[in-house]
Design a protein around this motif. Structure first.
Motif, short mmCIF file in Angstrom:
data_model
loop_
_atom_site.label_atom_id
_atom_site.label_comp_id
_atom_site.label_asym_id
_atom_site.label_seq_id
_atom_site.Cartn_x
_atom_site.Cartn_y
_atom_site.Cartn_z
N THR A 17 0.83 -1.21 0.00
CA THR A 17 0.00 0.00 0.00
C THR A 17 0.87 1.25 0.00
OG1 THR A 17 -1.72 -1.20 1.21
CG2 THR A 17 -1.86 1.21 1.19
N GLY A 36 1.99 2.02 -3.42
CA GLY A 36 0.95 2.71 -4.18
C GLY A 36 0.89 4.19 -3.85
N LEU A 75 3.87 5.99 -5.43
CA LEU A 75 3.76 6.14 -6.88
C LEU A 75 2.51 6.89 -7.31
CD1 LEU A 75 4.92 2.57 -7.98
CD2 LEU A 75 6.30 4.64 -7.75
N GLY A 76 1.62 7.19 -6.35
CA GLY A 76 0.40 7.91 -6.68
C GLY A 76 -0.57 7.09 -7.50
N GLN A 77 -0.70 5.80 -7.15
CA GLN A 77 -1.60 4.92 -7.89
C GLN A 77 -2.19 3.89 -6.94
OE1 GLN A 77 1.55 3.71 -10.60
NE2 GLN A 77 1.52 1.64 -9.77
N PRO A 78 -3.25 3.18 -7.35
CA PRO A 78 -3.87 2.19 -6.44
C PRO A 78 -2.89 1.11 -6.04
CG PRO A 78 -5.29 2.64 -8.33
CD PRO A 78 -3.98 3.30 -8.63
N SER A 132 -1.40 -2.37 -5.66
CA SER A 132 -1.55 -3.47 -6.62
C SER A 132 -2.32 -4.64 -6.03
CB SER A 132 -0.18 -3.93 -7.10
OG SER A 132 0.60 -4.40 -6.02
N LYS A 182 7.40 -1.99 -10.36
CA LYS A 182 6.28 -1.09 -10.13
C LYS A 182 6.67 0.36 -10.41
CE LYS A 182 3.07 -3.94 -8.95
NZ LYS A 182 1.89 -4.12 -9.82
N ALA A 237 5.37 2.70 -13.60
CA ALA A 237 4.35 3.48 -12.89
C ALA A 237 3.43 4.20 -13.87
CB ALA A 237 5.02 4.50 -11.98
N MET A 238 2.23 4.53 -13.36
CA MET A 238 1.24 5.21 -14.20
C MET A 238 1.71 6.62 -14.58
SD MET A 238 -2.33 4.14 -12.34
CE MET A 238 -2.84 2.43 -12.20
N HIS A 239 2.43 7.26 -13.65
CA HIS A 239 2.86 8.64 -13.89
C HIS A 239 4.30 8.67 -14.40
CE1 HIS A 239 -0.79 9.75 -11.87
NE2 HIS A 239 -0.43 9.08 -10.80
N ARG A 247 8.79 7.07 -12.96
CA ARG A 247 9.50 6.15 -13.85
C ARG A 247 10.95 6.58 -14.09
NH1 ARG A 247 4.48 6.17 -16.87
NH2 ARG A 247 5.38 7.58 -18.43
#
Length: 255
Positions: A159, A162, A165-168, A170, A229, A233-235, A239
């Protein structure tokens, strides 16, 4: 183990307070409470004897995980090691529990039966530790609060990744990880004849087996999972941040 039954009530209460235990109740309650903790201390002495072996296995797990990553890097540069694919397949199988079981199905487990083997080892250790703490302090807890506590214990580090990384998280998006936790929670609290918990608490060999599995999981998190992860990452900013990659690996293994 101390002979608490020969002590006075006042001394028993003082002993409970010194150990951070509740000091209320009758003499027998105090004796039982102290005996449970004292017995656990004796058990921890036995565990301490195998600590060097556990430490060695943890180090081996980290080295094994590092070899997986080394194999991945070398493959990108055309220097492929022969054991690379086998190690990667091993970790992939552990993560999804997609092991061939010819005696049962002749193929992999059905999707609805799969769970993360690595998360199961860690979940079992967390659930056993939580139950052990409740028994030592003579406390009770509703099952859903217990499940919530074990979830935080097992997936707290994930958690945090998450959040970093500013994302839900996993695990909340996974099908296999929650199943591993639910299976471990059921085995620890509702297994027929309490067989699983008794086997875990009564055998150093069983504890060593689960500690080894958890060590593999931690090694995987530090050297592969957390870094992956961050790198995927989403953002965009996480990365490209080395510190984020390192912290994601550290957080991933901290649960």
């Amino acid at each position: 183990m101390s002979d608490f039954s020969s002590m006075r009530v006042a001394d028993l209460r003082a002993e409970c307070e010194s150990r951070g235990l509740p000091s209320t109740g009758k003499k027998q309650d105090l004796v039982d409470r102290l005996s449970a903790v004292d017995g656990r201390s004796d058990h921890l002495d036995d565990v301490a004897k195998i600590a060097p072996s556990v430490s060695l296995m943890l180090t081996s797990a980290l080295v094994l995980s590092a070899l997986v990553q080394l194999g991945s890097s070398s493959a990108r540069f055309g220097m492929h090691f022969g054991f690379h694919e086998s190690l990667v397949d091993f970790y992939d199988a552990c993560e999804s529990h997609a092991f061939p079981i010819p005696f049962l199905t002749g193929a992999v487990l059905p999707a609805w039966l799969r769970f993360s083997t690595m998360d199961f080892f860690g979940s079992a250790i967390c659930c056993c530790a939580y139950r052990r703490k409740l028994e030592a302090t003579k406390k009770t807890m509703p099952w859903f609060l217990g499940l919530a506590a074990c979830t935080v214990m097992q997936f707290g580090g994930t958690t945090l990744v998450g959040v970093l990384l500013g994302q839900p998280a996993s695990w909340a998006l996974s099908h296999n990880a929650p199943r591993a936790l639910l299976l471990a929670y059921w085995l620890v609290w509702a297994c027929p004849k309490d067989a699983f918990y008794k086997a875990h608490e009564g055998s150093i060999v069983v504890q060593l087996f689960f500690a080894t599995g958890a060590a593999l999981s931690a090694g995987h998190a530090v050297t592969s999972w957390g870094a992956d992860k961050a790198l995927n990452a989403m953002h965009a900013k996480p990365r490209s941040a080395v510190f984020t990659t390192l912290m994601a690996g550290a957080f991933g293994a901290s649960s």
